[in-house]
Design a protein around this motif. Structure first.
Motif, short mmCIF file in Angstrom:
data_model
loop_
_atom_site.label_atom_id
_atom_site.label_comp_id
_atom_site.label_asym_id
_atom_site.label_seq_id
_atom_site.Cartn_x
_atom_site.Cartn_y
_atom_site.Cartn_z
N CYS A 43 0.84 -1.19 0.00
CA CYS A 43 0.00 0.00 0.00
C CYS A 43 0.88 1.25 0.00
O CYS A 43 1.79 1.38 0.82
CB CYS A 43 -0.91 -0.04 1.23
N CYS A 54 -4.52 1.74 8.63
CA CYS A 54 -4.50 2.60 7.45
C CYS A 54 -5.82 2.43 6.72
O CYS A 54 -6.28 1.32 6.48
CB CYS A 54 -3.33 2.19 6.55
N THR A 65 0.07 4.26 0.68
CA THR A 65 -0.24 5.22 1.75
C THR A 65 0.57 4.91 3.02
O THR A 65 1.14 5.79 3.65
CB THR A 65 -1.74 5.19 2.07
N CYS A 66 0.60 3.61 3.39
CA CYS A 66 1.28 3.26 4.64
C CYS A 66 2.61 2.54 4.37
O CYS A 66 3.27 2.09 5.30
CB CYS A 66 0.38 2.37 5.49
N CYS A 95 -5.90 0.55 3.06
CA CYS A 95 -5.70 -0.89 2.89
C CYS A 95 -6.33 -1.68 4.04
O CYS A 95 -6.10 -2.87 4.16
CB CYS A 95 -4.22 -1.22 2.77
ZN LIG Z 1 -2.15 1.17 3.79
#
Ligand SMILES: [Zn+2]
Ligand SMILES: [Zn+2]
Length: 379
Positions: free
Chosen positions: A151, A204, A153-154, A207
């Motif tokens: 992912c 997160c 984002t994280c 995900c």
């Molecule tokens: Zn994530």
């Protein structure tokens, strides 16, 4: 391995004083472990023995209650506690127990002991259909697959921005739990974190805390010349991502080669059915035959039968393993016209007349056999 009788004093093994601090003991052990590390001393059994002996001493002296018992009762006082007494049988156990001490040293120490076990990602499967000329020449094709990616984002941690995944308390971040039952050490995947070694509390949102997201990925598959239906191409490292720094899985692309309207495949050989006329068969001819490299002339002998095969060496499919290419087998078939022109009819009638008068030896015996069969003679 040191025997019971020859067991050295643990303080002596580590080269520390009786009143050394835990830190000094740790430092001394680390120094010895690194000097005798199996990765640095390949094939040196004496080093392995020193490595095990040091781990055993450290296991006892690094824990205050075990150390106290050892100080009072000597080796007998810690018999049966952990590895003391029996010693370490397997160097791998040492990495599992004290691996985080080797962090930064590299090699097995870090991978095996520094946290949850690194595992390879899952393998993936895809399929690809190509046509016969592509299979013959080899080709490059773009394929689109869906696979889980870290992912963005994280960055795979699964934790919400600003938070981090906490070390799993149940397994102390090891991802594995070890239970000692007498002589046996049973190791299982930690049920709390499922082997991840971490627990995500603030997930997160992108995900849902898994650290993975399914994404469409476009990849180029290079297909070597000569592949056949059912063969698989392996794209190394194009499967799902591994966990805890483990390598990605592989992607297997199963090949399907479409049927061709001119060439029939038989392994690496190709078979092509070519129609010829009665007169070409009788008189011989040079006919044009299709090959993978365009048209080619093929000589047909006079007196060729329907179904006879002419072999064009190397005219088949290449060998994907680099061996000899297959052949092109040209199977000729005498084609009988459905309609004939007036002129053809006239000539054929003349031919028929001639054949009646002038029957060949072979044909007469064939017709004799047929006659005999119907009249019940010689059957
Ligand atoms: Zn994530
Ligand atoms: Zn755990």
């Amino acid at each position: 391995m040191p025997t019971m009788a020859a067991k050295r004093d643990y303080y002596e093994v580590l080269g520390v004083k009786k009143d050394s601090s835990t830190d000094e003991i740790k430092k001394a052990y680390k120094k010895l472990a690194l000097a005798n590390h199996p990765d640095r001393n390949p094939g040196d059994q004496a080093a392995v023995d020193r490595f095990k002996e040091a781990a055993e001493a450290f296991e006892v002296l690094s824990e205050s209650d075990k150390r106290a018992r050892y100080d009072r009762f000597g080796h007998d006082g810690v018999k049966g506690a952990g590895h003391a007494g029996g010693g370490f049988q397997d160097v791998g156990d040492i990495f599992e127990m004290f691996g985080d001490l080797f962090e930064g040293f590299g090699g097995r120490g870090r991978r095996r002991g520094g946290g949850a076990r690194a595992t390879q990602g899952d393998h993936l499967k895809a399929s690809l259909t190509i046509d016969l000329p592509e299979a013959a020449k080899g080709c490059s094709r773009e394929i689109e697959i869906k696979r889980r990616e870290l992912c963005g984002t994280c960055h795979g941690s699964g934790a919400k921005a600003g938070s981090t995944a906490a070390k799993c308390d149940y397994c102390n971040g090891q991802g594995q739990v070890v239970q000692s039952q007498g002589f046996f050490r049973v190791q299982t995947t930690c049920p709390a974190c499922r082997g991840e070694g971490k627990i995500v509390r603030d997930k997160c949102a992108d995900c849902s805390g898994s650290g993975r997201k399914v994404e469409k990925v476009r990849l180029e598959a290079r297909i070597p010349p000569g592949v056949d239906t059912g063969m698989s191409l392996c794209l190394r490292g194009e499967g799902e991502p591994g966990t805890n720094g483990g390598p990605r899985g592989d992607l297997y692309v199963e090949i399907n080669v479409k049927d061709h309207n001119l060439f029939e495949r038989d392994g690496q050989d190709l078979i092509c059915h070519v129609p010829i006329t009665y007169s070409q068969a009788a008189l011989g001819a040079d006919i044009e035959v299709p090959t993978l490299d365009g048209k080619k002339n093929q000589h047909i002998d006079a007196g060729t039968h329907s179904g006879e095969v002419f072999r064009i060496r190397g005219g088949g499919m290449p060998d994907p393993r680099g061996g000899r290419a297959g052949d092109l087998l040209v199977e000729v078939h005498i084609e009988v016209p459905k309609k004939v022109s007036d002129e053809q009819r006239e000539l054929l009638l003349k031919l028929a007349e001639l054949e009646q008068a002038n029957v060949s030896q072979h044909r007469s015996s064939f017709f004799d056999k047929v006659k005999d069969w119907f009249t019940g003679e010689n059957s």
